[in-house]
Design a protein around this motif. Sequence first.
Motif, mmCIF file in Angstrom:
data_model
loop_
_atom_site.group_PDB
_atom_site.id
_atom_site.type_symbol
_atom_site.label_atom_id
_atom_site.label_comp_id
_atom_site.label_asym_id
_atom_site.label_seq_id
_atom_site.Cartn_x
_atom_site.Cartn_y
_atom_site.Cartn_z
ATOM 1 N N PRO A 9 0.970 -0.999 0.255
ATOM 2 C CA PRO A 9 0.285 -0.204 -0.433
ATOM 3 C C PRO A 9 0.889 1.097 -0.022
ATOM 4 O O PRO A 9 1.967 0.913 0.289
ATOM 5 C CB PRO A 9 -0.841 -0.115 1.227
ATOM 6 C CG PRO A 9 0.207 -1.228 2.060
ATOM 7 C CD PRO A 9 0.588 -1.828 0.903
ATOM 8 N N ILE A 11 0.109 6.027 0.750
ATOM 9 C CA ILE A 11 -0.554 6.664 -0.090
ATOM 10 C C ILE A 11 -0.553 7.767 -1.051
ATOM 11 O O ILE A 11 0.512 8.408 -1.326
ATOM 12 C CB ILE A 11 -0.334 7.430 1.648
ATOM 13 C CG1 ILE A 11 -0.516 6.433 2.614
ATOM 14 C CG2 ILE A 11 -1.709 9.049 1.689
ATOM 15 C CD1 ILE A 11 -2.011 5.933 2.511
ATOM 16 N N HIS A 35 -3.071 4.449 -1.856
ATOM 17 C CA HIS A 35 -4.856 5.301 -1.506
ATOM 18 C C HIS A 35 -5.062 6.471 -1.779
ATOM 19 O O HIS A 35 -3.882 6.962 -1.174
ATOM 20 C CB HIS A 35 -4.757 4.599 0.186
ATOM 21 C CG HIS A 35 -4.504 3.286 0.287
ATOM 22 N ND1 HIS A 35 -6.044 2.845 0.736
ATOM 23 C CD2 HIS A 35 -3.605 1.604 0.222
ATOM 24 C CE1 HIS A 35 -5.713 1.012 0.009
ATOM 25 N NE2 HIS A 35 -4.486 0.917 0.256
ATOM 26 N N GLU A 63 -8.941 2.916 -2.686
ATOM 27 C CA GLU A 63 -9.574 4.289 -2.721
ATOM 28 C C GLU A 63 -9.179 5.442 -2.286
ATOM 29 O O GLU A 63 -8.938 5.621 -2.595
ATOM 30 C CB GLU A 63 -9.841 3.042 -0.427
ATOM 31 C CG GLU A 63 -8.836 4.124 -0.294
ATOM 32 C CD GLU A 63 -8.638 3.698 1.779
ATOM 33 O OE1 GLU A 63 -10.172 4.627 2.251
ATOM 34 O OE2 GLU A 63 -8.100 3.208 2.226
ATOM 35 N N LYS A 65 -9.962 9.402 -0.754
ATOM 36 C CA LYS A 65 -10.412 9.971 0.655
ATOM 37 C C LYS A 65 -10.523 11.439 0.185
ATOM 38 O O LYS A 65 -9.070 11.726 -0.471
ATOM 39 C CB LYS A 65 -10.237 9.791 1.890
ATOM 40 C CG LYS A 65 -10.814 7.964 1.926
ATOM 41 C CD LYS A 65 -10.285 8.086 3.609
ATOM 42 C CE LYS A 65 -11.053 6.603 3.617
ATOM 43 N NZ LYS A 65 -12.173 6.565 4.298
ATOM 44 N N PHE A 117 -3.279 8.438 7.548
ATOM 45 C CA PHE A 117 -3.940 7.491 6.712
ATOM 46 C C PHE A 117 -3.421 6.448 6.926
ATOM 47 O O PHE A 117 -3.162 5.367 6.312
ATOM 48 C CB PHE A 117 -4.017 8.173 5.122
ATOM 49 C CG PHE A 117 -4.894 7.575 4.094
ATOM 50 C CD1 PHE A 117 -6.065 6.997 4.831
ATOM 51 C CD2 PHE A 117 -5.084 7.806 3.548
ATOM 52 C CE1 PHE A 117 -6.643 5.866 3.635
ATOM 53 C CE2 PHE A 117 -6.352 8.096 1.916
ATOM 54 C CZ PHE A 117 -6.171 6.441 2.970
ATOM 55 N N VAL A 120 -3.081 4.127 9.828
ATOM 56 C CA VAL A 120 -3.772 3.202 9.434
ATOM 57 C C VAL A 120 -3.904 1.854 7.916
ATOM 58 O O VAL A 120 -4.312 1.532 8.349
ATOM 59 C CB VAL A 120 -5.827 4.173 9.010
ATOM 60 C CG1 VAL A 120 -6.421 3.041 9.370
ATOM 61 C CG2 VAL A 120 -4.964 5.234 10.349
ATOM 62 N N ARG A 121 -3.360 2.387 7.354
ATOM 63 C CA ARG A 121 -3.478 1.312 6.049
ATOM 64 C C ARG A 121 -1.843 0.693 6.169
ATOM 65 O O ARG A 121 -1.903 -0.012 5.323
ATOM 66 C CB ARG A 121 -3.167 2.375 4.986
ATOM 67 C CG ARG A 121 -4.267 2.914 4.778
ATOM 68 C CD ARG A 121 -6.307 1.906 4.346
ATOM 69 N NE ARG A 121 -7.170 2.188 4.004
ATOM 70 C CZ ARG A 121 -7.950 2.886 5.239
ATOM 71 N NH1 ARG A 121 -8.077 2.584 6.743
ATOM 72 N NH2 ARG A 121 -9.179 3.717 4.787
ATOM 73 N N LYS A 122 -1.141 1.230 7.118
ATOM 74 C CA LYS A 122 0.040 0.472 7.274
ATOM 75 C C LYS A 122 0.876 0.250 6.246
ATOM 76 O O LYS A 122 1.705 0.029 5.193
ATOM 77 C CB LYS A 122 -0.211 -1.081 7.399
ATOM 78 C CG LYS A 122 -0.625 -1.705 8.481
ATOM 79 C CD LYS A 122 -0.145 -1.071 9.634
ATOM 80 C CE LYS A 122 -1.068 -1.986 11.000
ATOM 81 N NZ LYS A 122 -0.716 -0.949 12.498
ATOM 82 N N ALA A 123 0.932 2.103 5.588
ATOM 83 C CA ALA A 123 2.008 1.913 4.324
ATOM 84 C C ALA A 123 3.019 2.691 4.769
ATOM 85 O O ALA A 123 2.832 3.662 5.353
ATOM 86 C CB ALA A 123 0.760 3.226 3.360
#
Length: 235
Positions: A9, A11, A35, A63, A65, A117, A120-123
Amino acid sequence: MTNDTVSPPAILLLSGGLDSATVGAMARADGFALHALSFDYGQRHKAELQAADRVAKSLDVVEHKVAHIDLALFGGSALTADIDVPKGRSTKEMDTGIPITYVPARNTIFLSYALAFAEVRKARHIFIGVNAVDFSGYPDCRPDYIKAFQEMANLATSLGRSGEGRIEIRTPLLHMSKAEIVLAGTRLDVDYAQTTSCYDPDDQGRACGGCDACLLRREGFKAAGISDPTRYRDI
């Protein structure tokens, strides 16, 4: 990436502009699962949010956001206050001082949201389209700033302190000219007609053609020898 490999993942800070669309295409080509994060921050050029939605779909992000914050509360910028956007500035003028289109602390705020972000997404990778060549003088688009924020990110988060690897602020465009960016994106099939760069578009989303962002964009396409697909209202 092979079919039996899980895409890591990442961001992507996605403004809907030429640079962030190119960065997204680069990150996707490198095998990241994107993301995307955009901001409705009180900017006058809200057409960029529609562009960000189009670009997110074209990148097939996991996703997308949109964070709603109010930097117009503070003002201090032609992008968030009732201040005229400068038009027709020369390259020499753009290289002198920090322009009134600079939004105070904007990239610091955006990267902080991206950092939350990422946790939370372990990115461990955050992609941002900052550029230290055609950057109009902004202080938060410079290599020393990016280096400092990355160090802070690894000190300030459980993800960074976990010992499982560092958080990286990825800036593949940092030392590229606008023409080089356009050429790189074109090779990755970026549809630049979906993007917008203008600081002062009309209510139909057409670019003004005269602000710093428009002038840098136009010169980038010209230098790259590629037709500019931008909808301009005054050209």
